[in-house]
Design a protein around this motif. Structure first.
Motif, mmCIF file in Angstrom:
data_model
loop_
_atom_site.group_PDB
_atom_site.id
_atom_site.type_symbol
_atom_site.label_atom_id
_atom_site.label_comp_id
_atom_site.label_asym_id
_atom_site.label_seq_id
_atom_site.Cartn_x
_atom_site.Cartn_y
_atom_site.Cartn_z
ATOM 1 N N PHE A 144 20.481 -79.877 80.196
ATOM 2 C CA PHE A 144 19.226 -80.356 80.764
ATOM 3 C C PHE A 144 18.352 -79.180 81.173
ATOM 4 C CE2 PHE A 144 21.896 -79.900 84.540
ATOM 5 C CZ PHE A 144 21.036 -79.363 85.487
ATOM 6 N N ARG A 158 27.430 -90.713 78.088
ATOM 7 C CA ARG A 158 27.796 -89.562 78.897
ATOM 8 C C ARG A 158 28.907 -88.790 78.196
ATOM 9 N NH1 ARG A 158 23.626 -90.494 80.573
ATOM 10 N NH2 ARG A 158 22.953 -90.974 82.708
ATOM 11 N N TRP A 172 17.484 -73.846 82.212
ATOM 12 C CA TRP A 172 18.327 -74.733 81.425
ATOM 13 C C TRP A 172 19.785 -74.610 81.896
ATOM 14 C CZ3 TRP A 172 16.877 -78.147 77.538
ATOM 15 C CH2 TRP A 172 15.539 -78.092 77.155
ATOM 16 N N TRP A 199 25.838 -81.592 76.224
ATOM 17 C CA TRP A 199 24.894 -82.339 77.064
ATOM 18 C C TRP A 199 24.296 -81.342 78.041
ATOM 19 C CZ3 TRP A 199 25.243 -85.707 81.891
ATOM 20 C CH2 TRP A 199 24.262 -86.711 81.872
ATOM 21 N N HIS A 243 25.858 -79.158 81.159
ATOM 22 C CA HIS A 243 26.484 -80.106 82.078
ATOM 23 C C HIS A 243 27.721 -80.800 81.499
ATOM 24 C CE1 HIS A 243 25.435 -82.774 85.779
ATOM 25 N NE2 HIS A 243 26.673 -82.372 85.791
ATOM 26 N N ARG A 301 15.096 -83.753 86.105
ATOM 27 C CA ARG A 301 15.950 -83.196 85.064
ATOM 28 C C ARG A 301 15.678 -83.933 83.754
ATOM 29 N NH1 ARG A 301 22.076 -82.846 87.642
ATOM 30 N NH2 ARG A 301 21.606 -81.407 89.387
ATOM 31 N N ASP A 302 15.499 -83.163 82.678
ATOM 32 C CA ASP A 302 15.360 -83.735 81.337
ATOM 33 C C ASP A 302 16.618 -83.385 80.548
ATOM 34 O OD1 ASP A 302 12.944 -84.894 81.779
ATOM 35 O OD2 ASP A 302 11.758 -83.295 80.892
ATOM 36 N N TYR A 303 17.427 -84.421 80.237
ATOM 37 C CA TYR A 303 18.708 -84.228 79.555
ATOM 38 C C TYR A 303 18.535 -84.400 78.041
ATOM 39 C CZ TYR A 303 21.640 -84.059 83.747
ATOM 40 O OH TYR A 303 22.242 -83.674 84.903
ATOM 41 N N PRO A 312 26.823 -77.852 87.037
ATOM 42 C CA PRO A 312 26.095 -77.378 85.850
ATOM 43 C C PRO A 312 26.084 -75.858 85.799
ATOM 44 C CG PRO A 312 24.874 -79.119 86.968
ATOM 45 C CD PRO A 312 26.002 -78.752 87.871
ATOM 46 N N ARG A 368 21.000 -84.423 74.265
ATOM 47 C CA ARG A 368 22.261 -84.337 73.532
ATOM 48 C C ARG A 368 21.989 -83.509 72.278
ATOM 49 N NH1 ARG A 368 23.945 -90.058 72.111
ATOM 50 N NH2 ARG A 368 21.714 -90.486 72.374
#
Length: 505
Positions: free
Chosen positions: A483, A408, A498, A481, A501, A467-469, A416, A471
């Motif tokens: 999503f 994280r 998009w 970071w 976050h 949610r698709d996170y 967000p 990096r």
């Protein structure tokens, strides 16, 4: 939640429950629940059968008594000096010498009910010549009795209005005695032989034949130490000198009261009538004179003496119970006490800027972290399960919510933030370019996706949310970071917007 006539969500009927033997019963019910036929003493299963959409919460008698006592202290400071507890849900107020200060009994009663309503209390109030009559009227027929008319007011009330035991009330019903007036008309000697002296005493207390002394709640006296000067002082050295004399006296007064200071205030009375105030807050109760003096002296430059100060006063604005502290000498390593450091920082930059984070059980990132006070105790350790507990079948090890498996960001945004001009391939590719806060970032490296679904068991609106996170790292080395809302395949999972976050480093 239910919809009212104008389309807004109305709160569910609220009740509290308590255990009585092997049965769970209703301890208290809100007005909405009472309107649906749910009353205290009813079995919780019966109440649930009558109203399936019922908000059941466990009762907390200890906190209820503390809240009632706090209300009694406020009443003693505001309305009358003699205030006593009346069972678990009432107060006795002796207003015989204070009603005229509020415009008479009727006007005072209306003011009390109005102020209690503002504080969230629903009150039933009665005024009578005796505590017993006032108790009966407040619970069965709220009114303001004329002088010497209390017996006529309570005569038609049921015998339960005399605060009798259930066994005595049932026996009186079998004898055909249902009201206070019928009971008072009976010969006293046979009543005393059959029911004992308690019934006669309650009747005499309600009618005024027998006095009923009250056990008042006495508000604690404020802890104050003061020093007046024959000649005004105006220098920081003089103020410091007298503070070194006042602070030990304040600590002695705290020790005698069994209290520890949580907030103290220094008041410097100037000769021009403009007082200078300096408030010191503390993270935990303390009677450490050295620590209190150090915190006060660090802010002494905030005092403007003007033409001179003729009095210094230290007030304890807030205190908590603090018993005797034993002095133990040990060679073991002990965790350092952070309270002095927290006090120093809080009084310098403000208490709102000091907090620490603690994990919270939630899959949604912004809900998985809570801000708590710096010195709050850690969460309780999980208790050992019994041998027959079904949770013993779970052999998987407990994983900490901040496990390295799920990295994280160091900085997590409170909410967000929407990204603009995002260029990304669907359904599962990271963005190639995005604009955040007016700056365009070009992504050179990315890792993901990490899919997080909504908490459908808490919020129905998150049943299909996804949610698709990712990096990502941009061309200048900044790592973020972010999503995408939605899985890129089903429209009900999200609108494919998009969001930023957090950031790493």
């Amino acid at each position: 939640m239910t919809k009212n006539s104008i389309g807004r969500e109305a709160p569910l009927p609220l009740v509290t429950t308590q255990q009585q033997g092997n049965k769970l019963v209703i301890a208290a019910a809100s007005p909405a629940a009472r309107a649906l036929g749910i009353n205290p003493g009813m079995a919780a299963t019966q109440a649930r059968a009558l109203v399936p959409e019922l908000d059941l919460r466990p009762a907390d008698p200890q906190r209820d008594r503390a809240a009632l006592r706090d209300l009694a202290l406020r009443a003693a400071r505001r309305w009358c000096p003699i205030v006593a507890l009346s069972g678990e849900d009432g107060l006795f107020l002796d207003i015989s010498g204070t009603a005229h200060l509020f415009g008479g009994e009727a006007r005072m009663a209306r003011g009390i009910v109005r102020l209690l309503a503002r504080a969230g209390f629903t009150a039933r109030l009665a005024v009578a010549d005796t505590p017993g009559a006032a108790w009966a009227l407040a619970r069965y027929a709220p009114q303001i009795c004329e002088p010497a008319a209390h017996f006529d007011a309570i005569a038609p009330l049921p015998t339960a209005a005399l605060r009798l035991e259930e066994r005595a009330i049932d026996l009186l019903k079998r004898l055909g005695v249902d009201t206070v007036g019928q009971l008072a008309a009976l010969p006293r000697a046979p009543l005393a032989r059959r029911f004992g002296g308690a019934l006669i005493a309650r009747l005499d207390q309600a009618t005024g034949r027998l006095p009923e002394p009250l056990d008042p709640i006495i508000p604690p006296e404020a802890i104050v130490v003061a020093q007046r000067f024959a000649e005004p002082i105006a220098t920081a050295d003089a103020i410091e000198h007298w503070l070194r004399d006042l602070m030990p006296r304040l600590v002695t007064a705290l020790a005698q009261a069994g209290q520890g200071a949580r907030a103290i205030e220094l008041v410097a009375d100037r000769i021009d009538g403009v007082p200078q105030r300096l408030r010191i807050g503390l993270a935990r109760p303390t009677r450490d004179a050295t620590h209190l003096l150090r915190l006060t002296l660090r802010r002494i430059e905030e005092i403007a003496p003007g033409y001179g100060i003729d009095a210094l006063t230290l007030h304890v604005r807030r205190a908590d119970p603090l018993g005797a502290q034993a002095f133990t000498e040990t060679l073991e390593d002990r965790a350092p006490d952070l309270a002095p450091l927290i006090d120093t920082l809080a009084n310098r930059i403000g208490p709102d800027h000091l907090w620490r984070t603690t994990p919270h059980e939630s899959d949604v990132p912004e809900r998985s972290v809570l801000a708590v006070a710096p010195l709050d105790p850690p969460a309780r350790a999980i208790t050992k399960l019994k041998a027959d507990d079904v949770r013993q079948l779970d052999r998987s090890p407990d994983v900490h919510p901040w496990h390295p498996r799920w990295p994280r960001p160091v900085r997590l945004l409170r909410r967000p933030e929407l990204l603009d001009n995002v260029l990304a391939e669907l359904p599962d590719q990271p963005p190639r370019r995005f604009t955040w806060r007016g700056t365009t970032h070009r992504v050179v490296r990315a890792d993901g996706p990490e899919r997080i679904t909504g908490e459908w068991w808490k919020r129905a609106t998150e049943r299909h949310s996804v949610r698709d996170y990712f990096r990502v790292e941009d061309d200048v080395g900044e790592r973020f970071w972010l999503f995408r809302r939605g899985d890129g395949e089903r429209s009900e999972s999200g609108d494919l917007a998009w969001f930023m976050h957090g950031s790493f480093g």
